[in-house]
Design a protein around this motif. Structure first.
Motif, PDB file in Angstrom:
ATOM      1  N   ALA A   1       0.831  -1.204   0.000  1.00  0.00           N
ATOM      2  CA  ALA A   1       0.000   0.000   0.000  1.00  0.00           C
ATOM      3  C   ALA A   1       0.866   1.255   0.000  1.00  0.00           C
ATOM      4  O   ALA A   1       0.596   2.217  -0.737  1.00  0.00           O
ATOM      5  CB  ALA A   1      -0.923  -0.003   1.218  1.00  0.00           C
ATOM      6  N   ALA A   2       1.934   1.255   0.795  1.00  0.00           N
ATOM      7  CA  ALA A   2       2.805   2.427   0.882  1.00  0.00           C
ATOM      8  C   ALA A   2       3.528   2.682  -0.434  1.00  0.00           C
ATOM      9  O   ALA A   2       3.596   3.817  -0.918  1.00  0.00           O
ATOM     10  CB  ALA A   2       3.810   2.248   2.012  1.00  0.00           C
ATOM     11  N   THR A   3       4.067   1.628  -1.045  1.00  0.00           N
ATOM     12  CA  THR A   3       4.820   1.826  -2.289  1.00  0.00           C
ATOM     13  C   THR A   3       3.903   2.189  -3.451  1.00  0.00           C
ATOM     14  O   THR A   3       4.312   2.920  -4.359  1.00  0.00           O
ATOM     15  CB  THR A   3       5.633   0.576  -2.637  1.00  0.00           C
ATOM     16  OG1 THR A   3       4.783  -0.587  -2.608  1.00  0.00           O
ATOM     17  CG2 THR A   3       6.759   0.383  -1.642  1.00  0.00           C
ATOM     18  N   ALA A   4       2.669   1.685  -3.431  1.00  0.00           N
ATOM     19  CA  ALA A   4       1.715   2.094  -4.470  1.00  0.00           C
ATOM     20  C   ALA A   4       1.402   3.584  -4.357  1.00  0.00           C
ATOM     21  O   ALA A   4       1.306   4.294  -5.363  1.00  0.00           O
ATOM     22  CB  ALA A   4       0.435   1.273  -4.361  1.00  0.00           C
ATOM     23  N   ALA A   5       1.284   4.079  -3.127  1.00  0.00           N
ATOM     24  CA  ALA A   5       1.010   5.506  -2.925  1.00  0.00           C
ATOM     25  C   ALA A   5       2.214   6.356  -3.284  1.00  0.00           C
ATOM     26  O   ALA A   5       2.087   7.427  -3.894  1.00  0.00           O
ATOM     27  CB  ALA A   5       0.615   5.748  -1.466  1.00  0.00           C
ATOM     28  N   VAL A   6       3.423   5.884  -2.954  1.00  0.00           N
ATOM     29  CA  VAL A   6       4.641   6.668  -3.185  1.00  0.00           C
ATOM     30  C   VAL A   6       4.958   6.779  -4.670  1.00  0.00           C
ATOM     31  O   VAL A   6       5.680   7.687  -5.082  1.00  0.00           O
ATOM     32  CB  VAL A   6       5.818   6.021  -2.412  1.00  0.00           C
ATOM     33  CG1 VAL A   6       7.166   6.527  -2.882  1.00  0.00           C
ATOM     34  CG2 VAL A   6       5.665   6.310  -0.932  1.00  0.00           C
ATOM     35  N   ALA A   7       4.424   5.872  -5.496  1.00  0.00           N
ATOM     36  CA  ALA A   7       4.658   5.954  -6.935  1.00  0.00           C
ATOM     37  C   ALA A   7       4.195   7.288  -7.511  1.00  0.00           C
ATOM     38  O   ALA A   7       4.646   7.701  -8.574  1.00  0.00           O
ATOM     39  CB  ALA A   7       3.950   4.805  -7.640  1.00  0.00           C
ATOM     40  N   LEU A   8       3.298   7.976  -6.810  1.00  0.00           N
ATOM     41  CA  LEU A   8       2.801   9.272  -7.279  1.00  0.00           C
ATOM     42  C   LEU A   8       3.713  10.427  -6.890  1.00  0.00           C
ATOM     43  O   LEU A   8       3.498  11.552  -7.316  1.00  0.00           O
ATOM     44  CB  LEU A   8       1.399   9.527  -6.704  1.00  0.00           C
ATOM     45  CG  LEU A   8       0.330   8.502  -7.061  1.00  0.00           C
ATOM     46  CD1 LEU A   8      -0.954   8.801  -6.302  1.00  0.00           C
ATOM     47  CD2 LEU A   8       0.086   8.469  -8.562  1.00  0.00           C
ATOM     48  N   VAL A   9       4.754  10.145  -6.066  1.00  0.00           N
ATOM     49  CA  VAL A   9       5.628  11.210  -5.554  1.00  0.00           C
ATOM     50  C   VAL A   9       6.986  11.093  -6.230  1.00  0.00           C
ATOM     51  O   VAL A   9       7.740  10.169  -5.936  1.00  0.00           O
ATOM     52  CB  VAL A   9       5.792  11.106  -4.025  1.00  0.00           C
ATOM     53  CG1 VAL A   9       6.633  12.266  -3.497  1.00  0.00           C
ATOM     54  CG2 VAL A   9       4.431  11.087  -3.353  1.00  0.00           C
ATOM     55  N   PRO A  10       7.335  11.995  -7.151  1.00  0.00           N
ATOM     56  CA  PRO A  10       8.571  11.853  -7.927  1.00  0.00           C
ATOM     57  C   PRO A  10       9.819  12.331  -7.198  1.00  0.00           C
ATOM     58  O   PRO A  10      10.444  13.313  -7.566  1.00  0.00           O
ATOM     59  CB  PRO A  10       8.292  12.729  -9.156  1.00  0.00           C
ATOM     60  CG  PRO A  10       7.407  13.812  -8.636  1.00  0.00           C
ATOM     61  CD  PRO A  10       6.546  13.166  -7.566  1.00  0.00           C
ATOM     62  N   THR A  11      10.206  11.655  -6.114  1.00  0.00           N
ATOM     63  CA  THR A  11      11.457  11.973  -5.430  1.00  0.00           C
ATOM     64  C   THR A  11      12.504  10.940  -5.830  1.00  0.00           C
ATOM     65  O   THR A  11      12.165   9.836  -6.239  1.00  0.00           O
ATOM     66  CB  THR A  11      11.274  11.944  -3.906  1.00  0.00           C
ATOM     67  OG1 THR A  11      10.795  10.652  -3.528  1.00  0.00           O
ATOM     68  CG2 THR A  11      10.292  12.997  -3.457  1.00  0.00           C
TER      69      THR A  11
END
Length: 308
Positions: free
Chosen positions: A241-251
């Motif tokens: 769940a965390a990595t799916a959400a972080v895919a939207l954050v381009p860091t």
């Protein structure tokens, strides 16, 4: 030209040094936590991390019809992992693999199509695995803890806005529409060719499923090493769940955003904040910081040897 290639060989190591200096406090704290952990579980996490590069190589081969050299492909995935932590999420690995396939003789259009097929398969497998685990363990996360109150509406509105802008651009810009339609035709041809070969299709989807499963297994093992009292399945759900959400954050490599999202997800899975933070720091040391220097050296070597 030769001097430029020498500079490119050294650039990954210099970038690693800059990133390490910027995050030196995180590195120090994470290394301190690793000293107090149970080593058998940590060695298992290291093994799972190493297998993720194998899974990535298998998936990359499955996404392209042409046979790629196995050892160089595996080395490229190790180097791509380092590049991915030095550039915004996904760009580093994509650039390394596009260059690798081009050097191997895959035409640029088909290299791009293979990259798109890889990204699609990885996303479908990650979300599919998350959905399957949530169906099996519906109480693995506490949504109220994971998603702040009132955040879903603005997020959906933002995604809808981006989709609308993309649709308008395709309708109004003829050259863009022609380029996108040409790429889609090539991508569909490549997907049909790959799925006409059972070995390639098995490599594509099997590797895509193994990759996030191994990543989640690494977090589970680190949680066991540090005594986090959360069931293994709940830890896996939290990671996905965390990595799916972080895919939207381009860091770069998700550094910062991944840690924050994982801590929130582990708390939502039932962990205490101090214990969740300790597990995340130790996990990122194993999966990001320890492979970063050898990965950067491998990247420089592959550039020097003109493999990429």
């Amino acid at each position: 030209m030769r001097q430029a290639r020498h500079v490119l060989c050294l650039l990954p190591v210099l970038l690693v040094a800059v990133v390490a200096v910027r995050h030196r406090s995180v590195l120090a704290e994470g290394l301190t936590l690793l000293r107090s952990a149970e080593w058998p579980w940590l060695l298992g996490a290291v093994g799972a991390t190493c297998l993720t590069w194998v899974a990535a190589a298998v998936t990359r081969q499955g996404a392209v019809v042409q046979r790629l050299p196995g050892r160089r492909l595996l080395a490229a995935q190790f180097a791509a992992g380092a590049a991915n932590h030095l550039l915004p999420t996904g760009l580093g690995a994509s650039a390394v693999n596009l260059r690798f396939m081009t050097v191997c003789g895959v035409p640029p259009a088909r290299s791009s199509a293979a990259l798109a097929l890889y990204l699609l398969a990885e996303a479908v497998a990650r979300l599919g695995l998350l959905a399957a685990l949530l169906l099996a363990f519906p109480h693995a996360l506490r949504p109220g803890t994971l998603v702040p109150s009132g955040a879903v509406g603005p997020l959906l509105a933002g995604l809808a806005g981006v989709a609308l802008l993309a649709a308008l651009a395709l309708l109004l810009v003829r050259r863009l529409r022609a380029a996108v339609s040409g790429f889609l035709r090539t991508a569909l041809d490549e997907a049909r060719s790959v799925h006409a070969r059972p070995a390639r299709a098995l490599a594509l989807w099997g590797g895509s499923l193994a990759f996030p499963a191994l990543q989640a297994a690494g977090l589970v093992l680190v949680g066991r090493a540090l005594g986090l009292p959360v069931p293994a399945a709940h830890l896996a759900v939290a990671y996905l769940a965390a990595t799916a959400a972080v895919a939207l954050v381009p860091t770069p490599g998700g550094i910062g955003s991944v840690e924050a999202a994982l801590v929130v997800a582990l708390v939502a899975a039932g962990g205490a904040v101090p214990a969740a933070t300790a597990v995340v720091l130790a996990y990122r040391i194993i999966t990001v910081w320890l492979p970063l220097v050898p990965g950067a050296l491998t990247l420089g070597a592959l550039v020097r040897w003109k493999v990429i």
